[in-house]
Design a protein around this motif. Structure first.
Motif, PDB file in Angstrom:
ATOM      1  N   TYR A  84       0.802  -1.230   0.000  1.00  0.00           N
ATOM      2  CA  TYR A  84       0.000   0.000   0.000  1.00  0.00           C
ATOM      3  C   TYR A  84       0.835   1.280   0.000  1.00  0.00           C
ATOM      4  O   TYR A  84       0.313   2.376   0.209  1.00  0.00           O
ATOM      5  N   PRO A 114       2.645   4.283  -1.838  1.00  0.00           N
ATOM      6  CA  PRO A 114       2.730   4.919  -3.155  1.00  0.00           C
ATOM      7  C   PRO A 114       4.124   4.717  -3.748  1.00  0.00           C
ATOM      8  O   PRO A 114       5.131   4.815  -3.043  1.00  0.00           O
ATOM      9  N   ASP A 125      -1.006   5.820  -5.971  1.00  0.00           N
ATOM     10  CA  ASP A 125      -1.548   6.323  -4.701  1.00  0.00           C
ATOM     11  C   ASP A 125      -1.539   5.263  -3.609  1.00  0.00           C
ATOM     12  O   ASP A 125      -2.050   5.485  -2.514  1.00  0.00           O
ATOM     13  N   GLY A 126      -0.965   4.104  -3.895  1.00  0.00           N
ATOM     14  CA  GLY A 126      -0.861   3.037  -2.910  1.00  0.00           C
ATOM     15  C   GLY A 126      -2.066   2.119  -2.822  1.00  0.00           C
ATOM     16  O   GLY A 126      -2.023   1.119  -2.115  1.00  0.00           O
ATOM     17  N   LEU A 127      -3.132   2.426  -3.526  1.00  0.00           N
ATOM     18  CA  LEU A 127      -4.378   1.670  -3.379  1.00  0.00           C
ATOM     19  C   LEU A 127      -4.700   0.768  -4.579  1.00  0.00           C
ATOM     20  O   LEU A 127      -5.796   0.228  -4.672  1.00  0.00           O
ATOM     21  N   MET A 183      -3.835  -0.631   5.794  1.00  0.00           N
ATOM     22  CA  MET A 183      -3.300   0.428   4.941  1.00  0.00           C
ATOM     23  C   MET A 183      -2.809   1.578   5.796  1.00  0.00           C
ATOM     24  O   MET A 183      -2.960   1.585   7.018  1.00  0.00           O
ATOM     25  N   ASP A 184      -2.233   2.584   5.138  1.00  0.00           N
ATOM     26  CA  ASP A 184      -1.793   3.789   5.815  1.00  0.00           C
ATOM     27  C   ASP A 184      -3.017   4.595   6.252  1.00  0.00           C
ATOM     28  O   ASP A 184      -3.984   4.704   5.490  1.00  0.00           O
ATOM     29  N   GLU A 240      -3.578   7.610   6.239  1.00  0.00           N
ATOM     30  CA  GLU A 240      -3.885   8.703   5.314  1.00  0.00           C
ATOM     31  C   GLU A 240      -4.659   8.232   4.090  1.00  0.00           C
ATOM     32  O   GLU A 240      -5.230   9.052   3.355  1.00  0.00           O
ATOM     33  N   GLN A 241      -4.697   6.929   3.857  1.00  0.00           N
ATOM     34  CA  GLN A 241      -5.406   6.391   2.696  1.00  0.00           C
ATOM     35  C   GLN A 241      -6.845   6.009   3.013  1.00  0.00           C
ATOM     36  O   GLN A 241      -7.606   5.638   2.103  1.00  0.00           O
ATOM     37  N   ASP A 292      -9.968   7.586   0.937  1.00  0.00           N
ATOM     38  CA  ASP A 292     -10.083   7.114  -0.439  1.00  0.00           C
ATOM     39  C   ASP A 292     -10.469   5.640  -0.490  1.00  0.00           C
ATOM     40  O   ASP A 292     -11.267   5.228  -1.341  1.00  0.00           O
ATOM     41  N   ALA A 293      -9.920   4.850   0.421  1.00  0.00           N
ATOM     42  CA  ALA A 293     -10.243   3.429   0.449  1.00  0.00           C
ATOM     43  C   ALA A 293     -11.696   3.208   0.858  1.00  0.00           C
ATOM     44  O   ALA A 293     -12.375   2.313   0.331  1.00  0.00           O
TER      45      ALA A 293
END
Length: 292
Positions: A193, A195, A219-221, A247-248, A250-251, A254-255
């Motif tokens: 996850y 980026p 974006d890591g996702l 996940m992070d 900060e994500q 969006d997730a």
């Protein structure tokens, strides 16, 4: 010959000079490994002499560590949720943050799904850390441990045998949920996850870990979105199923949006890690979570 106290002090200084994090703790772990001593003994037996052979072994470990090779790779083991695991450069080193996902999976299994024989998928199993712990604590469950790479699956297979859970953990090779032979109750996934652009900026130790286990796309996702799509487009998840995704923090926003799009009728929530930061996204297709 030098005693244990002076060896630990010298090792600590050597690591600290180059800025290695947790230098004192790592020096103790190195000495424990070389001396084959439990932690309590290195404090109780400070005057014990360290042989020339043991000093040579320690020097080799220190030299490798000064290159910023992770200590877990040097010693070939890492403890995770009370279980000791073989690790090498073919697998990601298990992190304490991931224990949050194990705990939540166990909670949901024991409190909300205790009446059923659970089928669980550990997607991106790596060393097998999550699958093995779930098998140990849920003896009636069956876990499919999935990964895409043969060297990674070799490490997981060794750990599964070492912890005597081969009858409850089945290894599968393939892309995310695709290899599953049947629908599952729970999906747990610690997928890459980070980026892509962020990986070169991380501490030197991370650069030793397999890029495929770190890189989550721009974006890591990327992998997380694909897993959600696979789960929604197929019959790989039972109607009451639950997905747990690390996940992070900060994500998370969006997730959560991606999860709501894939499963508009599901309850989507977040679980914090030990530091209080949201770490695990929970997608509950049943629409309700167990009471806490």
């Amino acid at each position: 010959m030098p005693n244990l106290r002076s060896i630990i002090q010298d090792t600590h200084r050597a690591l600290e000079v180059v800025g290695i994090p947790d230098a004192r703790l790592e020096s103790e772990v190195m000495v424990m490994d070389v001396m084959r001593m439990p932690r309590q003994s290195i404090f109780a037996e400070q005057e014990t002499e360290v042989s020339a052979q043991q000093q040579e072994q320690l020097a080799t470990i220190i030299q490798r560590r000064l290159t910023r090779e992770p200590l877990a790779y040097i010693l070939n083991h890492r403890e995770f949720y009370g279980v000791n695991l073989l690790v090498n450069s073919d697998v990601l080193i298990p992190r304490p943050e991931t224990e949050t996902m194990v705990e939540h999976a166990l909670f949901m299994a024991l409190m909300g799904m205790e009446s059923r024989e659970l089928i669980i998928a550990d997607v991106g199993t790596g060393s097998g850390a999550i699958a093995i712990n779930l098998a140990i604590h849920l003896p009636a469950a069956h876990i499919y441990a999935i990964d895409a790479f043969d060297p990674t699956l070799d490490v997981a297979a060794y750990n599964i045998r070492m912890h005597n859970v081969t009858d409850r953990v089945t290894l599968l090779k393939g892309d995310l949920l695709e290899p599953l032979p049947q629908p599952v109750d729970v999906v747990v996934a610690n997928l890459p996850y980070l980026p892509t652009a962020r990986i070169p900026t991380l501490q030197p130790e991370v650069q030793w870990e397999p890029v495929a286990a770190l890189d989550g796309g721009p974006d890591g996702l990327e992998h997380i979105r694909r897993l959600l799509q696979q789960a929604s487009d197929s019959e790989r998840l039972k109607p009451h199923g639950v997905i747990l995704l690390e996940m992070d923090p900060e994500q998370m926003s969006d997730a959560q949006t991606a999860a709501n799009q894939a499963f508009p009728d599901a309850e989507v929530s977040m679980e914090p890690d030990l530091s209080g930061r949201d770490r695990v996204l929970v997608v509950n297709l049943g629409g309700t979570s167990p009471d806490y």
